[in-house]
Design an enzyme around this catalytic site. Structure first.
Site, PDB file in Angstrom:
ATOM      1  N   SER A   1      53.987 -41.736  50.486  1.00 10.44           N
ATOM      2  CA  SER A   1      53.080 -42.990  51.214  1.00 10.44           C
ATOM      3  C   SER A   1      53.763 -44.262  51.481  1.00 10.44           C
ATOM      4  CB  SER A   1      51.837 -42.637  50.556  1.00 10.44           C
ATOM      5  OG  SER A   1      51.468 -43.180  49.362  1.00 10.44           O
TER       6      SER A   1
ATOM      7  N   ASN B   1      52.862 -45.477  47.764  1.00  8.28           N
ATOM      8  CA  ASN B   1      53.740 -44.518  46.381  1.00  8.28           C
ATOM      9  C   ASN B   1      54.480 -45.438  45.755  1.00  8.28           C
ATOM     10  OD1 ASN B   1      53.872 -41.466  47.966  1.00  8.28           O
ATOM     11  ND2 ASN B   1      51.714 -42.091  46.203  1.00  8.28           N
TER      12      ASN B   1
ATOM     13  N   ASP C   1      50.173 -32.639  47.598  1.00  5.15           N
ATOM     14  CA  ASP C   1      49.873 -32.961  46.753  1.00  5.15           C
ATOM     15  C   ASP C   1      49.783 -32.419  45.253  1.00  5.15           C
ATOM     16  OD1 ASP C   1      49.299 -35.642  44.821  1.00  5.15           O
ATOM     17  OD2 ASP C   1      46.830 -35.281  45.089  1.00  5.15           O
ATOM     18  N   GLY C   2      50.060 -32.202  43.966  1.00  5.89           N
ATOM     19  CA  GLY C   2      49.829 -32.057  42.608  1.00  5.89           C
ATOM     20  C   GLY C   2      51.223 -31.145  41.772  1.00  5.89           C
ATOM     21  N   ASN C   3      52.599 -32.509  42.376  1.00  5.45           N
ATOM     22  CA  ASN C   3      53.704 -32.445  42.036  1.00  5.45           C
ATOM     23  C   ASN C   3      53.856 -33.162  40.991  1.00  5.45           C
ATOM     24  OD1 ASN C   3      54.677 -30.790  44.370  1.00  5.45           O
ATOM     25  ND2 ASN C   3      55.920 -33.322  44.544  1.00  5.45           N
TER      26      ASN C   3
END
Ligand code: IPE
Ligand code: IPE
Ligand code: MG
Length: 245
Positions: free
Chosen positions: A67, A70, A22-24
């Site tokens: 996911s 997403n 996570d965190g892109n």
């Protein structure tokens, strides 16, 4: 290639680690770049982390890359992510195969473009006999979706209720045959599992780091491994040797 610093490994190394990459988006925003630039940077980071896993003796690496939720993101971001998956398969598959990486897909392919589905299936088939490390890519994966599909399949197969055991449920999941993750790492600071490995992660050690995924490197992985080695996994029991009172 720069010489890697020799590292001191902890005594206990997990067999299987799973990463919520996570965190892109935040990584990109912090550089005034579009979100998809963050996803590109994120994908580039997979190779060094995979190499570090091989170096440290980890046998299974599962990464959460897309996911079932997403799909709710803006269409251009979703499209960009699908293109990235396709590019990565085209560009990396030969080398992954030569390096003994066994690829596996967790999730279902139905909503992907037919040409992309084909590429994923070919990549899995090409690498199926490799044994150095298993790389499971969770793409269009959701833990709830996985359980619903497993339940449906159990019913379709006519399995009697009394035959349903934890082991059998495990055999109906995308991860059939793969040991449960020992540790789930989440980058970028959020403390939740976001529908990842709901069944398999029952006793996984959770490790959250504030580092955004594109910046998560070999040293960060090593920190996570040291943290893992210092944990006491009790699996519901009391600490110490097994005794009866
Ligand atoms: C993770 O990065 C990649 C995917 C979920 C596809 P994000 O895109 O969620 O990054 P943040 O959470 O917005 O920073
Ligand atoms: C989890 O990240 C999914 C992936 C990393 C692929 P999200 O960014 O989608 O999760 P939430 O929305 O913060 O829970
Ligand atoms: Mg996110």
């Amino acid at each position: 290639m720069a010489r890697k610093k020799k590292v001191k490994l902890p005594k206990t190394i997990p067999t299987h680690i799973a990463i919520i990459m996570d965190g892109n988006g935040r990584w990109a925003r912090s550089r005034a770049l579009p979100r998809n630039a963050g996803h590109r940077a994120g994908v580039e980071n997979l190779r060094p982390v995979l190499e570090a896993c091989v170096e440290f003796g980890i046998r299974y690496l599962t990464v959460y890359a897309f996911s079932t939720e997403n799909w709710e993101r803006p269409a251009d971001e979703v499209q960009g992510l699908m293109n990235i998956l396709e590019d990565v398969i085209d560009r990396e598959i030969t080398e992954l195969h030569e390096n003994g990486v066994k690829l596996r897909h967790l999730g279902h392919l139905e909503r992907l473009r037919p040409a992309l589905q084909e590429k994923v299936l070919k990549a899995i088939d090409l690498t199926k006999d490799n044994t150095r490390i298993s790389l499971n890519i969770a793409w269009n994966y959701g833990g709830r979706d996985e359980l619903v599909r497993a339940i449906r399949k159990l019913i379709e197969d006519g399995v009697p209720a009394e035959d349903i055991t934890e082991a059998l449920v495990g055999d109906y999941l995308y991860t059939a045959g793969c040991p449960d993750p020992d540790m789930i790492i989440r980058t970028a600071g959020d403390q939740r599992v976001s529908n990842f490995l709901l069944w398999q992660g029952a006793y996984a050690e959770l490790y959250v780091t504030p580092t955004y995924w594109p910046d998560f490197g070999r040293e960060d992985l090593l920190d996570a491994l040291h943290q893992y080695a210092s944990r006491e996994r009790r699996f519901g029991r009391v600490p110490g040797p097994v005794t009866s009172s």
